[in-house]
Design a protein around this motif. Structure first.
Motif, PDB file in Angstrom:
ATOM      1  N   THR A  95     -16.021  -2.797   3.654  1.00 46.14           N
ATOM      2  CA  THR A  95     -15.691  -3.180   2.277  1.00 46.14           C
ATOM      3  C   THR A  95     -14.352  -3.905   2.198  1.00 46.14           C
ATOM      4  O   THR A  95     -14.198  -4.848   1.422  1.00 46.14           O
ATOM      5  CB  THR A  95     -15.682  -1.953   1.349  1.00 46.14           C
ATOM      6  OG1 THR A  95     -14.800  -0.965   1.895  1.00 46.14           O
ATOM      7  CG2 THR A  95     -17.066  -1.369   1.183  1.00 46.14           C
ATOM      8  N   THR A  96     -13.400  -3.495   3.004  1.00 48.68           N
ATOM      9  CA  THR A  96     -12.092  -4.158   3.032  1.00 48.68           C
ATOM     10  C   THR A  96     -12.253  -5.590   3.531  1.00 48.68           C
ATOM     11  O   THR A  96     -11.728  -6.535   2.929  1.00 48.68           O
ATOM     12  CB  THR A  96     -11.119  -3.392   3.950  1.00 48.68           C
ATOM     13  OG1 THR A  96     -10.958  -2.062   3.457  1.00 48.68           O
ATOM     14  CG2 THR A  96      -9.770  -4.080   4.026  1.00 48.68           C
ATOM     15  N   ARG A 147      -4.182 -16.493  -6.030  1.00 47.90           N
ATOM     16  CA  ARG A 147      -5.645 -16.674  -5.989  1.00 47.90           C
ATOM     17  C   ARG A 147      -6.021 -17.793  -5.026  1.00 47.90           C
ATOM     18  O   ARG A 147      -6.959 -17.666  -4.249  1.00 47.90           O
ATOM     19  CB  ARG A 147      -6.175 -16.970  -7.401  1.00 47.90           C
ATOM     20  CG  ARG A 147      -7.664 -17.195  -7.468  1.00 47.90           C
ATOM     21  CD  ARG A 147      -8.418 -15.930  -7.193  1.00 47.90           C
ATOM     22  NE  ARG A 147      -9.828 -16.219  -7.101  1.00 47.90           N
ATOM     23  CZ  ARG A 147     -10.695 -15.461  -6.490  1.00 47.90           C
ATOM     24  NH1 ARG A 147     -10.322 -14.348  -5.932  1.00 47.90           N
ATOM     25  NH2 ARG A 147     -11.955 -15.785  -6.436  1.00 47.90           N
ATOM     26  N   ALA A 155     -14.969  -7.378   3.526  1.00 46.60           N
ATOM     27  CA  ALA A 155     -15.752  -8.124   2.538  1.00 46.60           C
ATOM     28  C   ALA A 155     -14.858  -8.618   1.404  1.00 46.60           C
ATOM     29  O   ALA A 155     -15.031  -9.749   0.922  1.00 46.60           O
ATOM     30  CB  ALA A 155     -16.880  -7.263   1.987  1.00 46.60           C
ATOM     31  N   ASP A 156     -13.892  -7.816   0.999  1.00 43.18           N
ATOM     32  CA  ASP A 156     -12.955  -8.248  -0.036  1.00 43.18           C
ATOM     33  C   ASP A 156     -12.119  -9.436   0.431  1.00 43.18           C
ATOM     34  O   ASP A 156     -11.816 -10.334  -0.353  1.00 43.18           O
ATOM     35  CB  ASP A 156     -12.041  -7.098  -0.459  1.00 43.18           C
ATOM     36  CG  ASP A 156     -12.740  -6.060  -1.321  1.00 43.18           C
ATOM     37  OD1 ASP A 156     -13.850  -6.346  -1.829  1.00 43.18           O
ATOM     38  OD2 ASP A 156     -12.179  -4.959  -1.495  1.00 43.18           O
ATOM     39  N   TRP A 157     -11.735  -9.468   1.694  1.00 44.30           N
ATOM     40  CA  TRP A 157     -10.976 -10.606   2.231  1.00 44.30           C
ATOM     41  C   TRP A 157     -11.845 -11.855   2.245  1.00 44.30           C
ATOM     42  O   TRP A 157     -11.422 -12.927   1.836  1.00 44.30           O
ATOM     43  CB  TRP A 157     -10.491 -10.333   3.641  1.00 44.30           C
ATOM     44  CG  TRP A 157      -9.553  -9.180   3.788  1.00 44.30           C
ATOM     45  CD1 TRP A 157      -8.863  -8.531   2.791  1.00 44.30           C
ATOM     46  CD2 TRP A 157      -9.204  -8.528   4.999  1.00 44.30           C
ATOM     47  NE1 TRP A 157      -8.108  -7.523   3.322  1.00 44.30           N
ATOM     48  CE2 TRP A 157      -8.294  -7.493   4.677  1.00 44.30           C
ATOM     49  CE3 TRP A 157      -9.563  -8.706   6.322  1.00 44.30           C
ATOM     50  CZ2 TRP A 157      -7.737  -6.658   5.644  1.00 44.30           C
ATOM     51  CZ3 TRP A 157      -9.002  -7.878   7.288  1.00 44.30           C
ATOM     52  CH2 TRP A 157      -8.102  -6.861   6.947  1.00 44.30           C
ATOM     53  N   LYS A 184     -11.129 -11.497  -2.791  1.00 43.09           N
ATOM     54  CA  LYS A 184     -10.752 -10.509  -3.800  1.00 43.09           C
ATOM     55  C   LYS A 184      -9.387  -9.899  -3.502  1.00 43.09           C
ATOM     56  O   LYS A 184      -8.643  -9.580  -4.422  1.00 43.09           O
ATOM     57  CB  LYS A 184     -11.809  -9.407  -3.895  1.00 43.09           C
ATOM     58  CG  LYS A 184     -13.122  -9.885  -4.473  1.00 43.09           C
ATOM     59  CD  LYS A 184     -14.108  -8.757  -4.590  1.00 43.09           C
ATOM     60  CE  LYS A 184     -15.418  -9.264  -5.161  1.00 43.09           C
ATOM     61  NZ  LYS A 184     -16.408  -8.194  -5.263  1.00 43.09           N
ATOM     62  N   THR A 185      -9.093  -9.689  -2.225  1.00 43.45           N
ATOM     63  CA  THR A 185      -7.802  -9.146  -1.815  1.00 43.45           C
ATOM     64  C   THR A 185      -7.260  -9.957  -0.653  1.00 43.45           C
ATOM     65  O   THR A 185      -7.981 -10.734  -0.024  1.00 43.45           O
ATOM     66  CB  THR A 185      -7.902  -7.665  -1.391  1.00 43.45           C
ATOM     67  OG1 THR A 185      -8.792  -7.564  -0.275  1.00 43.45           O
ATOM     68  CG2 THR A 185      -8.380  -6.783  -2.529  1.00 43.45           C
ATOM     69  N   TYR A 186      -5.979  -9.752  -0.371  1.00 42.19           N
ATOM     70  CA  TYR A 186      -5.286 -10.475   0.702  1.00 42.19           C
ATOM     71  C   TYR A 186      -4.810  -9.453   1.728  1.00 42.19           C
ATOM     72  O   TYR A 186      -4.163  -8.465   1.366  1.00 42.19           O
ATOM     73  CB  TYR A 186      -4.090 -11.225   0.097  1.00 42.19           C
ATOM     74  CG  TYR A 186      -3.558 -12.329   0.953  1.00 42.19           C
ATOM     75  CD1 TYR A 186      -4.166 -13.572   0.970  1.00 42.19           C
ATOM     76  CD2 TYR A 186      -2.422 -12.138   1.730  1.00 42.19           C
ATOM     77  CE1 TYR A 186      -3.666 -14.603   1.741  1.00 42.19           C
ATOM     78  CE2 TYR A 186      -1.911 -13.159   2.504  1.00 42.19           C
ATOM     79  CZ  TYR A 186      -2.535 -14.391   2.509  1.00 42.19           C
ATOM     80  OH  TYR A 186      -2.034 -15.406   3.273  1.00 42.19           O
ATOM     81  N   ASN A 201     -14.417 -12.532   0.478  1.00 42.04           N
ATOM     82  CA  ASN A 201     -14.785 -12.939  -0.878  1.00 42.04           C
ATOM     83  C   ASN A 201     -13.574 -13.273  -1.747  1.00 42.04           C
ATOM     84  O   ASN A 201     -13.707 -13.448  -2.954  1.00 42.04           O
ATOM     85  CB  ASN A 201     -15.628 -11.849  -1.543  1.00 42.04           C
ATOM     86  CG  ASN A 201     -16.964 -11.693  -0.849  1.00 42.04           C
ATOM     87  OD1 ASN A 201     -17.590 -12.668  -0.452  1.00 42.04           O
ATOM     88  ND2 ASN A 201     -17.404 -10.460  -0.682  1.00 42.04           N
ATOM     89  N   LYS A 239      -5.730 -16.626  -1.428  1.00 41.96           N
ATOM     90  CA  LYS A 239      -6.863 -15.773  -1.058  1.00 41.96           C
ATOM     91  C   LYS A 239      -8.094 -16.622  -0.747  1.00 41.96           C
ATOM     92  O   LYS A 239      -8.821 -16.340   0.211  1.00 41.96           O
ATOM     93  CB  LYS A 239      -7.196 -14.790  -2.190  1.00 41.96           C
ATOM     94  CG  LYS A 239      -6.172 -13.718  -2.402  1.00 41.96           C
ATOM     95  CD  LYS A 239      -6.589 -12.874  -3.598  1.00 41.96           C
ATOM     96  CE  LYS A 239      -5.484 -11.981  -4.085  1.00 41.96           C
ATOM     97  NZ  LYS A 239      -5.850 -11.279  -5.315  1.00 41.96           N
TER      98      LYS A 239
END
Length: 99
Positions: A37-38, A4, A40-42, A46-48, A44, A7
């Motif tokens: 969306t991918t 976490r 945005a996840d990085w 949320k994902t790595y 934010n 990230k």
């Protein structure tokens, strides 16, 4: 360091370099060929991303991968960078003879 935290560091660094280079998420996605969306996840945390995507972002910004992956000490907002510090002449008070 935990996953976490990694990230969050990456997300913070991506946002920093986007702001520094005046890039929007849409511009980044288009330039890197990444879905919004991918990305945005990085951003934010949320994902790595895979390491090849990190390298692609680093190349895009013209920086080393470590600049995106490592936590950086930040100067206080009111700090004056070394090059911009005002200079003042120092008066010479006297002369010292040495031997």
């Amino acid at each position: 360091m935990n996953d976490r935290n990694n990230k969050e560091i990456l997300a913070k660094n991506i946002r920093h370099y986007m702001e520094q280079n005046h890039k929007t998420r849409g511009e980044m996605c288009e330039a890197l060929g990444i879905k919004y969306t991918t990305f945005a996840d990085w951003v934010n945390a949320k994902t790595y991303p895979r390491i090849d995507r990190i390298e692609q972002m680093a190349n895009y910004f013209g920086i080393k991968k470590s600049a995106l992956l490592e936590e950086h000490d930040q100067l206080p907002a009111d700090a004056i960078p070394y090059q911009e510090r005002p200079t003042q002449p120092i008066p010479i008070v006297g002369v010292v003879s040495c031997g």
